[in-house]
Scaffold this active site. Structure first.
Site, PDB file in Angstrom:
ATOM      1  N   GLY A 139      28.441  43.713  63.621  1.00 59.63           N
ATOM      2  CA  GLY A 139      29.108  43.339  65.083  1.00 59.63           C
ATOM      3  C   GLY A 139      29.418  41.834  65.024  1.00 59.63           C
ATOM      4  N   GLY A 146      38.359  37.125  67.938  1.00 58.26           N
ATOM      5  CA  GLY A 146      38.730  37.559  66.492  1.00 58.26           C
ATOM      6  C   GLY A 146      38.862  36.476  65.278  1.00 58.26           C
ATOM      7  N   TRP A 171      36.466  46.950  67.678  1.00 54.49           N
ATOM      8  CA  TRP A 171      36.876  47.259  66.616  1.00 54.49           C
ATOM      9  C   TRP A 171      35.750  47.207  65.622  1.00 54.49           C
ATOM     10  CZ3 TRP A 171      41.199  48.732  68.077  1.00 54.49           C
ATOM     11  CH2 TRP A 171      41.941  48.099  69.115  1.00 54.49           C
ATOM     12  N   ILE A 172      34.581  47.797  65.806  1.00 54.99           N
ATOM     13  CA  ILE A 172      33.659  47.971  64.860  1.00 54.99           C
ATOM     14  C   ILE A 172      33.800  49.230  64.165  1.00 54.99           C
ATOM     15  CG2 ILE A 172      31.175  47.719  64.848  1.00 54.99           C
ATOM     16  CD1 ILE A 172      32.665  45.177  65.890  1.00 54.99           C
ATOM     17  N   LEU A 249      31.495  38.475  54.889  1.00 53.85           N
ATOM     18  CA  LEU A 249      32.813  38.913  55.021  1.00 53.85           C
ATOM     19  C   LEU A 249      33.625  38.394  53.848  1.00 53.85           C
ATOM     20  CD1 LEU A 249      33.810  37.710  58.644  1.00 53.85           C
ATOM     21  CD2 LEU A 249      33.996  39.983  57.656  1.00 53.85           C
ATOM     22  N   GLU A 373      39.060  41.675  58.905  1.00 55.40           N
ATOM     23  CA  GLU A 373      38.441  40.889  57.894  1.00 55.40           C
ATOM     24  C   GLU A 373      39.060  39.554  57.744  1.00 55.40           C
ATOM     25  OE1 GLU A 373      35.623  42.725  55.245  1.00 55.40           O
ATOM     26  OE2 GLU A 373      35.514  44.446  56.319  1.00 55.40           O
ATOM     27  N   HIS A 376      46.373  38.446  57.804  1.00 52.86           N
ATOM     28  CA  HIS A 376      47.271  37.864  56.680  1.00 52.86           C
ATOM     29  C   HIS A 376      47.457  36.184  56.997  1.00 52.86           C
ATOM     30  CE1 HIS A 376      49.097  39.642  53.593  1.00 52.86           C
ATOM     31  NE2 HIS A 376      50.445  39.471  53.983  1.00 52.86           N
TER      32      HIS A 376
END
Length: 394
Positions: A139, A146, A171-172, A249, A373, A376
């Site tokens: 989380g 974001g 968005w998990i 990440l 993650e 772009h």
């Protein structure tokens, strides 16, 4: 929908297998065989229904896909990073959602508990996560934060032997089915800390995100914390600040860099086979120049990405890889996969949009992977900052 036979043949234009050890090739083959037997026959059906195939959690655990680089003492595989990359490549060749399940479990849940947790936390959580008995989630992202996680609003306050956690995450991946969530929130000093939140804690809920056009066979949800009592023994003791979640990440992005190449390989393989079988104007369409141009560009970009990933894996094994190098590989892999899925879809014409072929499913999945993650554009700026020394984020 009838189960289909998986006839995938892996492209290796530059004979990269010569750079792999026998163990690495064996690991890749075991995961490839699993995907062929257990994922390919069912995944279109689950994606069409927008359902998560829950049985894969135990299967991935049995296969050793959860935390493959975590030491064996804690239930992990004790493997090197190229082996981990190859596993993710093969899983995403099956489906990005399947690879996401494994990526989140290993890099975003098990890694922080291993790296920053207490010995008690390691012993309690890691073996159960490694086996697939428990599923975990991570989380960090919030509805309004974001790309800039430092602005997070989730927070906790001291309450004696426990803390009171409030906030929400969005968005998990894995959230609806997770027993464990590694959550990042701010303490009373405004410092980002990691907490292990467990299913069943009062005030903790995980609503499912519906209506996705992408990653439809993956479970996505929210994490909601309404005065959740979290024991202080569940706080990760050995990390403070954004370095914690960002280091997780980096590990996950490494897996994505390999995974998206698997999706690209699957689309290339399907398009190549189709180009030899589909006859128009009295000959296979693979004999026409524009189709050959598409195929030639696909295999070129796949080969470049394979070489980039192999070198990055070598640097990871030597503990010399930088987060910026991982960002480059993640961004490049996503970009070439997005282009290859689109070109492959065009080559198949109308057949490319049906579930009879994997291409449209991969194409939609990559639209999520290109964003999560690190978007772009953010990865582009990470590379830009690395080469110029100038920060364009602020």
């Amino acid at each position: 929908m009838a189960a289909k036979t998986d006839v995938f043949q892996s492209p290796d234009y530059y004979l990269l297998d010569d750079l792999l050890t026998e163990e690495q090739k064996l690991i890749r083959e075991s995961v490839r065989a699993y995907v062929r037997k257990s994922i390919s026959p069912i995944i279109e059906d689950y994606a069409q229904k927008a359902e998560f195939p829950q049985q894969i959690v135990r299967e991935l655990g049995d296969l050793g896909c959860f935390g493959p680089t975590i030491p064996v003492d804690y239930g992990g595989g004790g493997l090197d990073y190229i082996s981990y990359g190859l596993m993710m490549q093969e899983l995403e060749r099956g489906d990005s959602g399947v690879r996401s399940t494994a990526s989140v479990q290993g890099s975003l849940v098990m890694f922080p508990i291993y790296e920053y947790g207490s010995e008690e936390q390691r012993r309690k959580f890691l073996p159960r996560l490694a086996s697939g008995e428990w599923l975990g989630c991570f989380g960090l992202t919030e509805p309004d934060h974001g790309s800039d996680p430092g602005g997070m609003l989730s927070n906790f306050k001291d309450a004696g032997d426990h803390v009171i956690l409030n906030g929400s995450k969005m968005w998990i991946s894995n959230a609806p089915f997770s027993q464990v969530a590694v959550v990042w929130a701010k303490d009373e000093q405004g410092e980002v800390r990691g907490l292990i939140v467990e299913r069943g804690m009062e005030g903790f809920s995980t609503p499912t995100t519906h209506g996705k056009w992408s990653l439809r066979a993956s479970a996505t949800g929210e994490l909601v914390f309404d005065h959740v009592k979290v024991p202080k023994s569940n706080i990760l003791p050995n990390i403070k600040g954004l370095k914690g979640p960002l280091s997780c990440l980096t590990k996950a992005r490494f897996g994505i860099a390999w995974g998206v190449v698997g999706a690209a390989m699957d689309c290339y393989d399907a398009a190549l086979r189709y180009s030899k079988e589909r006859v128009q104007f009295d000959r296979p369409i693979g004999g026409f120049q524009l189709q050959q141009k598409k195929l030639a560009e696909m295999i070129t970009e796949i080969t470049k990405a394979q070489l980039l990933n192999w070198r990055l894996g070598s640097l990871m094994n030597e503990k010399r890889a930088t987060p910026a190098q991982v960002s480059m590989a993640k961004r490049n892999g996503c970009e070439i996969a997005a282009q290859i899925t689109r070109d492959a879809r065009q080559m198949l014409g109308g057949m490319g949009i049906t579930g009879e072929y994997p291409i449209m499913r991969h194409m939609m999945n990559i639209e999520s992977v290109i964003t999560y993650e690190g978007t772009h554009d953010v990865h582009l700026l990470i590379t830009g900052m690395d080469v110029t020394g100038l920060n364009a984020f602020k």
